[in-house]
Design a protein around this motif. Structure first.
Motif, PDB file in Angstrom:
ATOM      1  N   GLY A 154       0.819  -1.196  -0.058  1.00 58.75           N
ATOM      2  CA  GLY A 154       0.055   0.008   0.079  1.00 58.75           C
ATOM      3  C   GLY A 154       0.757   1.349  -0.038  1.00 58.75           C
ATOM      4  O   GLY A 154       0.579   2.340  -0.730  1.00 58.75           O
ATOM      5  N   VAL A 155       1.955   1.215   0.811  1.00 57.84           N
ATOM      6  CA  VAL A 155       2.971   2.148   0.730  1.00 57.84           C
ATOM      7  C   VAL A 155       3.564   2.791  -0.587  1.00 57.84           C
ATOM      8  O   VAL A 155       3.562   3.860  -1.149  1.00 57.84           O
ATOM      9  CB  VAL A 155       4.117   2.128   1.840  1.00 57.84           C
ATOM     10  N   VAL A 156       4.004   1.608  -1.412  1.00 60.74           N
ATOM     11  CA  VAL A 156       4.139   1.719  -2.647  1.00 60.74           C
ATOM     12  C   VAL A 156       3.006   2.280  -3.793  1.00 60.74           C
ATOM     13  O   VAL A 156       3.301   3.401  -4.381  1.00 60.74           O
ATOM     14  CB  VAL A 156       4.787   0.492  -3.247  1.00 60.74           C
ATOM     15  N   VAL A 157       2.002   1.585  -3.503  1.00 61.09           N
ATOM     16  CA  VAL A 157       0.875   2.414  -4.447  1.00 61.09           C
ATOM     17  C   VAL A 157       0.408   3.819  -4.151  1.00 61.09           C
ATOM     18  O   VAL A 157       0.413   4.482  -5.074  1.00 61.09           O
ATOM     19  CB  VAL A 157      -0.206   1.561  -4.370  1.00 61.09           C
ATOM     20  N   GLY A 158       0.402   3.854  -2.799  1.00 55.28           N
ATOM     21  CA  GLY A 158       0.013   5.335  -2.593  1.00 55.28           C
ATOM     22  C   GLY A 158       1.240   6.410  -2.756  1.00 55.28           C
ATOM     23  O   GLY A 158       0.699   7.659  -2.996  1.00 55.28           O
ATOM     24  N   SER A 159       2.437   6.082  -3.027  1.00 50.73           N
ATOM     25  CA  SER A 159       3.424   7.025  -3.363  1.00 50.73           C
ATOM     26  C   SER A 159       4.168   6.843  -4.582  1.00 50.73           C
ATOM     27  O   SER A 159       4.999   7.495  -4.896  1.00 50.73           O
ATOM     28  CB  SER A 159       4.554   7.030  -2.180  1.00 50.73           C
ATOM     29  N   ALA A 160       3.623   6.048  -5.443  1.00 46.83           N
ATOM     30  CA  ALA A 160       4.014   5.736  -6.760  1.00 46.83           C
ATOM     31  C   ALA A 160       4.267   7.027  -7.486  1.00 46.83           C
ATOM     32  O   ALA A 160       5.503   7.031  -8.246  1.00 46.83           O
ATOM     33  CB  ALA A 160       3.326   4.665  -7.558  1.00 46.83           C
ATOM     34  N   GLN A 161       3.157   7.488  -7.895  1.00 49.94           N
ATOM     35  CA  GLN A 161       3.338   8.786  -8.826  1.00 49.94           C
ATOM     36  C   GLN A 161       4.577  10.044  -8.203  1.00 49.94           C
ATOM     37  O   GLN A 161       5.129  10.188  -8.972  1.00 49.94           O
ATOM     38  CB  GLN A 161       1.875   9.262  -8.879  1.00 49.94           C
ATOM     39  N   PRO A 162       4.082  10.373  -6.949  1.00 54.39           N
ATOM     40  CA  PRO A 162       5.260  11.465  -6.700  1.00 54.39           C
ATOM     41  C   PRO A 162       6.638  10.787  -6.797  1.00 54.39           C
ATOM     42  O   PRO A 162       7.605  11.594  -6.954  1.00 54.39           O
ATOM     43  CB  PRO A 162       4.772  11.672  -5.209  1.00 54.39           C
ATOM     44  N   TYR A 163       6.909   9.464  -6.402  1.00 51.90           N
ATOM     45  CA  TYR A 163       8.115   8.799  -6.353  1.00 51.90           C
ATOM     46  C   TYR A 163       8.713   8.809  -8.008  1.00 51.90           C
ATOM     47  O   TYR A 163       9.761   9.117  -8.125  1.00 51.90           O
ATOM     48  CB  TYR A 163       8.078   7.324  -6.032  1.00 51.90           C
ATOM     49  N   ALA A 164       7.732   8.588  -8.893  1.00 55.73           N
ATOM     50  CA  ALA A 164       8.226   8.694 -10.000  1.00 55.73           C
ATOM     51  C   ALA A 164       8.749   9.860 -10.585  1.00 55.73           C
ATOM     52  O   ALA A 164       9.702  10.265 -11.231  1.00 55.73           O
ATOM     53  CB  ALA A 164       7.014   8.306 -11.073  1.00 55.73           C
ATOM     54  N   LEU A 165       7.945  10.870 -10.137  1.00 55.92           N
ATOM     55  CA  LEU A 165       8.143  12.413 -10.342  1.00 55.92           C
ATOM     56  C   LEU A 165       9.621  12.757  -9.954  1.00 55.92           C
ATOM     57  O   LEU A 165      10.518  13.413 -10.370  1.00 55.92           O
ATOM     58  CB  LEU A 165       7.204  13.277  -9.930  1.00 55.92           C
TER      59      LEU A 165
END
Length: 491
Positions: free
Chosen positions: A307-318
């Motif tokens: 869930g942590v990965v899913v919730g932070s995926a887009q800002p992490y990609a940026l």
């Protein structure tokens, strides 16, 4: 310790060494050769295709019936929320129902209820009934799934067939059924444009409502198939720990014979017990069975990290300066890793016990997430995400296999329901809370090895998620190995 074997399809042993080393394709063929499993697999395909077709149809119908711009914008999320909420509220009750009542009857009644509710939505054609009816449909689905999962091992010959059976089920639900459901929705709703059908002929939302009716017919076909072609689902369960005249466990299930620790676990539950007693016994069983307790602890950590990965995926990609393209690649890498894990877990299980494989998979998933958190570039993140996905896929399939092969039939419905409810609760809560944590942490300047870096909130959140998963995997490994050693030395 003797492994009990289902007397349904055939009577047999645990399988020879040559059988244990057959390829995944050969194992799948062997499982599909079992008539009862093959019929249940087809029923799963009917219901899953109906699920995806109904979800698409209800979301499309809600967007056209919404009376405001906000209603249109939130149509899909509202339908999705109505689909997820019953799993959060009623999963424990569904497990009790699966262990208390005849599973074939529960599944057939649930399918009939889903069919009737979808038909009513198509007829009523109002926004509020889409949400209420969709909620009730998912209540029926929540009752259907634990009964199916709990009955599945009774249709197999040997414990080593649980893993390929689970693989085939996942392939049907998240592969074939998505293609069938999505394809039918596109064909039905696009027929008006292709064949130039006048709007006054099909009526308001006529084709979308037709798609919902077709989904209802899928459930009706499933109910008929269960009632007429799957009597094996009604085979009475052997009591937990039942033993024959020779002192050995009675045949009638593919359970591996893992039993609760003496003095702490709940007593076996039979059909005559009330729901309150069954609930107390299920709590005692989980507390007193190290394998089940370790499984739930490990999955809780793995799901929280996921869930942590899913919730932070887009800002992490940026943060990787790759834009939306990086987000797409990371998403693709995740699904690629999941596929690798689901396909590779049975091969690893030939060399490692399921308990050891599960714990190691969760630990490896956490370690891969630590690497994701520390990654300075997309070239490092992509293989790390693939490794995390592969470890998560292996852990999930191994967990399903452990439940099917190691949990007594009289408790399997409740354990399956708890497993499914954890999937929704832990994963959902971590997905919701992660953006909040990322926002609270914000961007922080960090000096490392003489260099100055600007770290956003995604990195420490993913790092904590990875460490949590690794710790949960270690705890699960110790719990499950201890329980296995104890059961193997029991008289």
């Amino acid at each position: 310790m003797r492994i009990s074997v289902d007397e349904g399809p055939v009577a047999g042993g645990t399988g020879t060494s040559e059988q244990q080393h057959t390829s995944s394709l050969a194992s799948a063929r062997e499982v599909l050769a079992l008539r009862a499993f093959r019929r249940l697999w087809i029923v799963t395909g009917l219901c899953s295709s109906g699920d995806w077709l109904a979800l698409s149809g209800l979301a499309a119908l809600a967007s056209t019936l919404a009376t405001s711009a906000a209603g249109v914008n939130f149509a899909f999320s509202s339908v999705l929320f109505a689909n997820l909420l019953p799993g959060l509220l009623f999963a424990p009750i569904a497990g009790l129902v699966a262990d208390r009542f005849d599973r074939r009857t529960v599944m057939a009644v649930a399918d009939v209820a889903r069919c009737a509710l979808l038909l009513s939505i198509a007829v009523v054609n109002t926004y509020w009934w889409i949400l209420v009816g969709g909620f009730l449909i998912q209540v029926a689905t929540t009752m259907w799934i634990p009964s199916k999962d709990a009955a599945l091992p009774r249709l197999l010959r040997r414990p080593d067939q649980v893993a390929p059976a689970a693989q085939l089920g996942l392939a049907m639900t998240y592969g074939v059924a998505i293609a069938v459901g999505g394809g039918l929705f596109t064909l039905i709703t696009g027929a008006g444009t292709v064949f130039d059908i006048p709007a006054d002929v099909i009526g308001m939302n006529g084709l979308t409502r037709l798609a919902i009716v077709v989904a209802a017919l899928f459930y009706l076909a499933s109910a008929v198939s269960i009632a007429t072609a799957l009597p094996e689902l009604s085979r009475p369960a052997a009591p937990l720990g039942a033993r024959g005249a020779d002192g050995e466990r009675e045949p009638g299930d593919v359970s591996l014979g893992v039993t609760p620790s003496s003095g702490t676990a709940g007593s076996p539950t039979g059909p005559g017990q009330g729901l309150g007693a069954m609930l107390r016994d299920s709590v005692g069983y989980v507390r007193g069975t190290p394998v089940v307790r370790g499984l739930l602890v490990g999955m809780m950590g793995a799901l929280a990290a996921g869930g942590v990965v899913v919730g932070s995926a887009q800002p992490y990609a940026l943060s990787l300066l790759g834009g939306q393209a990086a987000w797409g690649l990371l998403l693709l890498a995740t699904f690629l890793g999941l596929a690798i894990g689901l396909l590779g877990a049975p091969r690893l299980a030939r060399r490692l016990s399921h308990e050891r494989l599960f714990g190691l998979a969760v630990v490896c998933a956490g370690g891969a997430l630590v690497l994701v958190a520390l990654s300075p570039h997309l070239a490092v993140s992509l293989p790390a995400v693939v490794a995390a996905g592969a470890s998560a896929g292996s852990a999930f399939l191994t967990g399903v296999t452990i439940i099917g092969a190691s949990v007594e039939d009289s408790m399997r419905g409740r354990v399956n329901a708890l497993y499914q409810s954890m999937l929704k609760v832990v994963l959902g809560c971590s997905v919701v809370l992660t953006p909040v944590l990322v926002t609270l942490i914000g961007q922080r300047p960090v000096t490392l090895w003489g260099g100055h870096f600007l770290i956003d909130g995604t990195r420490p959140v993913i790092l904590c998620g990875g460490l949590l998963a690794a710790a949960a995997g270690l705890v699960a490994y110790r719990q499950m190995r201890g329980g296995t050693d104890q059961s193997e030395t029991a008289p």
